[in-house]
Design a protein around this motif. Structure first.
Motif, PDB file in Angstrom:
ATOM      1  N   UNK A 138       0.575  -1.165  -0.270  1.00 17.98           N
ATOM      2  CA  UNK A 138      -0.027   0.443  -0.164  1.00 17.98           C
ATOM      3  C   UNK A 138       0.622   0.913  -0.238  1.00 17.98           C
ATOM      4  N   UNK A 139       2.137   1.858   1.151  1.00 13.93           N
ATOM      5  CA  UNK A 139       2.598   1.880   0.567  1.00 13.93           C
ATOM      6  C   UNK A 139       3.582   2.769  -0.465  1.00 13.93           C
ATOM      7  N   UNK A 140       4.501   1.565  -0.740  1.00  9.45           N
ATOM      8  CA  UNK A 140       4.738   1.839  -2.623  1.00  9.45           C
ATOM      9  C   UNK A 140       3.404   2.375  -3.239  1.00  9.45           C
ATOM     10  N   UNK A 141       1.847   1.483  -3.765  1.00  7.18           N
ATOM     11  CA  UNK A 141       0.984   1.934  -4.351  1.00  7.18           C
ATOM     12  C   UNK A 141       0.771   2.998  -3.984  1.00  7.18           C
ATOM     13  N   UNK A 142       0.874   4.102  -3.021  1.00  4.38           N
ATOM     14  CA  UNK A 142       0.301   4.758  -2.447  1.00  4.38           C
ATOM     15  C   UNK A 142       2.210   6.623  -3.068  1.00  4.38           C
ATOM     16  N   UNK A 143       2.873   5.669  -2.950  1.00 10.07           N
ATOM     17  CA  UNK A 143       3.892   6.264  -3.264  1.00 10.07           C
ATOM     18  C   UNK A 143       4.473   6.727  -5.142  1.00 10.07           C
ATOM     19  N   UNK A 144       4.075   5.696  -5.834  1.00  8.80           N
ATOM     20  CA  UNK A 144       3.916   5.759  -7.141  1.00  8.80           C
ATOM     21  C   UNK A 144       2.614   6.884  -7.654  1.00  8.80           C
ATOM     22  N   UNK A 145       1.708   6.427  -7.293  1.00  3.20           N
ATOM     23  CA  UNK A 145       0.880   7.691  -7.531  1.00  3.20           C
ATOM     24  C   UNK A 145       1.168   8.978  -7.220  1.00  3.20           C
ATOM     25  N   UNK A 146       0.981   9.218  -5.486  1.00  9.78           N
ATOM     26  CA  UNK A 146       0.757  10.385  -5.083  1.00  9.78           C
ATOM     27  C   UNK A 146       2.902  11.315  -4.884  1.00  9.78           C
ATOM     28  N   UNK A 147       3.468  10.376  -5.236  1.00  8.54           N
ATOM     29  CA  UNK A 147       4.850  11.106  -4.017  1.00  8.54           C
ATOM     30  C   UNK A 147       5.463  10.494  -2.565  1.00  8.54           C
ATOM     31  N   UNK A 148       6.826  10.523  -2.867  1.00  8.04           N
ATOM     32  CA  UNK A 148       7.068  10.043  -2.158  1.00  8.04           C
ATOM     33  C   UNK A 148       6.599  10.727   0.002  1.00  8.04           C
ATOM     34  N   UNK A 187       3.807  11.430   1.660  1.00  9.23           N
ATOM     35  CA  UNK A 187       2.585  10.490   2.708  1.00  9.23           C
ATOM     36  C   UNK A 187       2.941   8.890   2.864  1.00  9.23           C
ATOM     37  N   UNK A 188       4.131   8.346   2.045  1.00  9.58           N
ATOM     38  CA  UNK A 188       4.477   6.596   2.224  1.00  9.58           C
ATOM     39  C   UNK A 188       6.048   7.353   3.510  1.00  9.58           C
ATOM     40  N   UNK A 189       6.436   8.269   3.664  1.00  9.30           N
ATOM     41  CA  UNK A 189       7.159   8.573   4.190  1.00  9.30           C
ATOM     42  C   UNK A 189       6.795   9.106   6.123  1.00  9.30           C
ATOM     43  N   UNK A 190       5.362   9.413   5.868  1.00  5.90           N
ATOM     44  CA  UNK A 190       4.743   9.351   6.916  1.00  5.90           C
ATOM     45  C   UNK A 190       4.367   8.837   7.794  1.00  5.90           C
ATOM     46  N   UNK A 191       3.386   7.757   7.201  1.00  4.26           N
ATOM     47  CA  UNK A 191       2.940   6.299   7.180  1.00  4.26           C
ATOM     48  C   UNK A 191       4.338   5.168   7.643  1.00  4.26           C
ATOM     49  N   UNK A 192       5.480   5.736   6.442  1.00  6.95           N
ATOM     50  CA  UNK A 192       5.650   4.084   6.951  1.00  6.95           C
ATOM     51  C   UNK A 192       7.009   5.398   8.471  1.00  6.95           C
ATOM     52  N   UNK A 252       5.123   6.875  10.569  1.00 10.44           N
ATOM     53  CA  UNK A 252       4.639   6.172  12.419  1.00 10.44           C
ATOM     54  C   UNK A 252       4.468   4.599  12.126  1.00 10.44           C
ATOM     55  N   UNK A 253       5.024   3.727  11.421  1.00  9.89           N
ATOM     56  CA  UNK A 253       5.251   2.669  11.952  1.00  9.89           C
ATOM     57  C   UNK A 253       5.317   1.871  12.447  1.00  9.89           C
ATOM     58  N   UNK A 254       7.127   2.952  12.063  1.00 11.50           N
ATOM     59  CA  UNK A 254       8.174   3.025  12.391  1.00 11.50           C
ATOM     60  C   UNK A 254       8.095   3.456  14.049  1.00 11.50           C
ATOM     61  N   UNK A 255       7.785   4.427  14.407  1.00  5.50           N
ATOM     62  CA  UNK A 255       7.242   4.634  15.923  1.00  5.50           C
ATOM     63  C   UNK A 255       7.042   3.982  16.802  1.00  5.50           C
TER      64      UNK A 255
END
Length: 106
Positions: free
Chosen positions: A50-60, A62-67, A69-72
């Motif tokens: 899902x993060x890869x798909x969001x990154x592909x369509x929206x840029x980096x 939101x995937x960095x923010x969500x990733x 949050x998962x890391x935190x």
């Protein structure tokens, strides 16, 4: 007639019906909410996809923010497991399941 201590000892020895029902309810809820490493792997793969798909369509952004949050969340789970006495790979495994185990319920 019962002696004063007999009633207390019998109450400790055999839980009443209410306590038995509560214990059974707790057991059922633990079983229902149990997760496994298999479910955590699935959660990790779905999250990455899902993060890869969001990154592909929206840029980096939101995937960095969500990733992050998962890391935190993983770091918080690892800290809690460590504070409760978990060490080594067992602690990492429990934190991993706490972070990505949600896919078990899909």
């Amino acid at each position: 007639m019962e002696k004063p201590g007999e009633r207390e000892r019998s109450a400790e020895a055999a839980p009443n019906a209410y306590e038995r029902v509560l214990a059974e309810d707790r057991r059922v809820i633990r079983e229902m909410l149990r997760t496994s490493r298999r479910g955590a792997h699935l959660g990790f793969v779905l999250t990455a996809f899902v993060l890869g798909a969001i990154g592909y369509f929206e840029g980096p952004k939101w995937p960095l923010i969500i990733g992050g949050l998962f890391a935190a969340w993983f770091a918080l789970a690892l800290t809690v497991v460590h504070l409760r006495g978990g060490r080594g790979w067992k602690a990492i495994d429990r934190a991993y399941i706490a972070t990505f185990g949600w896919a078990e319920w899909l």
